[in-house]
Design an enzyme around this catalytic site. Structure first.
Site, short mmCIF file in Angstrom:
data_model
loop_
_atom_site.label_atom_id
_atom_site.label_comp_id
_atom_site.label_asym_id
_atom_site.label_seq_id
_atom_site.Cartn_x
_atom_site.Cartn_y
_atom_site.Cartn_z
N GLY A 12 0.78 -1.24 0.00
CA GLY A 12 0.00 0.00 0.00
C GLY A 12 0.80 1.28 0.00
O GLY A 12 0.30 2.32 0.41
N HIS A 104 0.72 0.29 -13.61
CA HIS A 104 1.52 -0.91 -13.87
C HIS A 104 2.99 -0.50 -13.87
O HIS A 104 3.36 0.51 -14.46
CB HIS A 104 1.13 -1.51 -15.23
CG HIS A 104 1.82 -2.82 -15.47
ND1 HIS A 104 1.42 -3.98 -14.86
CD2 HIS A 104 2.92 -3.12 -16.21
CE1 HIS A 104 2.24 -4.97 -15.23
NE2 HIS A 104 3.15 -4.47 -16.05
C1 GAR Z 1 3.22 -1.10 -7.49
O1 GAR Z 1 4.53 -1.03 -7.97
C2 GAR Z 1 2.27 -1.24 -8.68
O2 GAR Z 1 2.71 -0.60 -9.83
C3 GAR Z 1 2.29 -2.74 -8.87
O3 GAR Z 1 2.26 -3.26 -7.57
C4 GAR Z 1 2.99 -2.39 -6.70
C5 GAR Z 1 2.16 -2.16 -5.46
O4 GAR Z 1 2.93 -1.57 -4.47
N1 GAR Z 1 1.17 -3.18 -9.65
C6 GAR Z 1 1.24 -4.23 -10.46
O5 GAR Z 1 2.25 -4.90 -10.59
C7 GAR Z 1 -0.04 -4.52 -11.23
N2 GAR Z 1 0.19 -5.45 -12.28
P1 GAR Z 1 2.26 -0.89 -3.22
O6 GAR Z 1 1.30 -1.90 -2.61
O7 GAR Z 1 3.39 -0.60 -2.29
O8 GAR Z 1 1.55 0.35 -3.69
#
Ligand code: GAR
Length: 190
Positions: A12, A104
């Site tokens: 998050g 993404h």
């Molecule tokens: C982020 O880097 C987002 O871009 C990625 O997950 C991470 C979540 O981090 N999303 C994907 O890979 C979607 N395919 P967070 O929970 O620390 O925000």
């Protein structure tokens, strides 16, 4: 006032950054974070902002009537996927046309699709000897990482970069760009 509902599955850091960006806003409110993971880090991160978290199951998500009513309680003008790992069902895409966006951690259409999330993406970028990578913000449809691209930002890679340093570069791009882009997108939503 325009309302955002964030969907998140993991730590998050994006949800926290978005919440921080809009915390004193007079025009934008984050009304809820929806998560499919009762242990997600995002839940404790939202406490200091007083943003309610709604935990839901696969069954809840499959149930059009249940989930639509649950979500509508938070009146979203925009749904923001920030590290949310489930496919969005048809009924939701149809109910919120051009009102669901995703971030993404790569330059789509490269390195997208099922299984392409988090470190898996950065490992694939490294293995392909890419000279650049970046982030993509796009509208969500019923396929993984497939909707119309709204925004991309790039970063240069060198041979010395590892999946970990790539992750760090992507994190910085996300922190610097995602809330600002959300504000832009939201200003055009009616
Ligand atoms: C982020 O880097 C987002 O871009 C990625 O997950 C991470 C979540 O981090 N999303 C994907 O890979 C979607 N395919 P967070 O929970 O620390 O925000």
């Amino acid at each position: 006032m325009k309302n955002i509902v964030i969907f998140a599955s993991g730590s998050g850091s994006n949800a926290e950054n978005i919440a921080d960006y809009f915390k004193d806003s007079k025009t934008v409110k984050i009304t809820a974070v929806f998560t499919n993971n009762a242990n997600a880090g995002v839940i404790s991160k939202m406490e200091k902002f007083g943003i309610p978290c709604v935990v839901f199951t696969k069954e809840d998500f499959k149930s059009r009537e249940y989930f639509t009513i649950k979500l509508y309680q938070y009146r979203p003008d925009l749904i923001v996927l920030a590290g949310f790992l489930w496919l969005i069902p048809n009924y939701l895409v149809n109910a919120y046309p051009n009102k669901i966006i995703n971030i993404h951690p790569a330059l789509l259409p490269k390195f997208g699709g099922k299984g392409m999330y988090g470190m898996h993406v950065h490992e694939a970028v490294k293995a392909a000897n890419e000279t650049e990578t970046g982030i993509t913000i796009h509208y969500v449809n019923t396929k993984f990482d497939d909707g119309k691209i709204i925004f991309q930002a790039k970063t240069i890679l060198t041979e010395q970069d590892t999946p970990e340093t790539i992750a760090q570069k992507i994190h910085e791009l996300e922190m610097n760009n995602f809330p600002v882009e959300i504000e832009q997108i939201l200003s055009k939503v009616n």
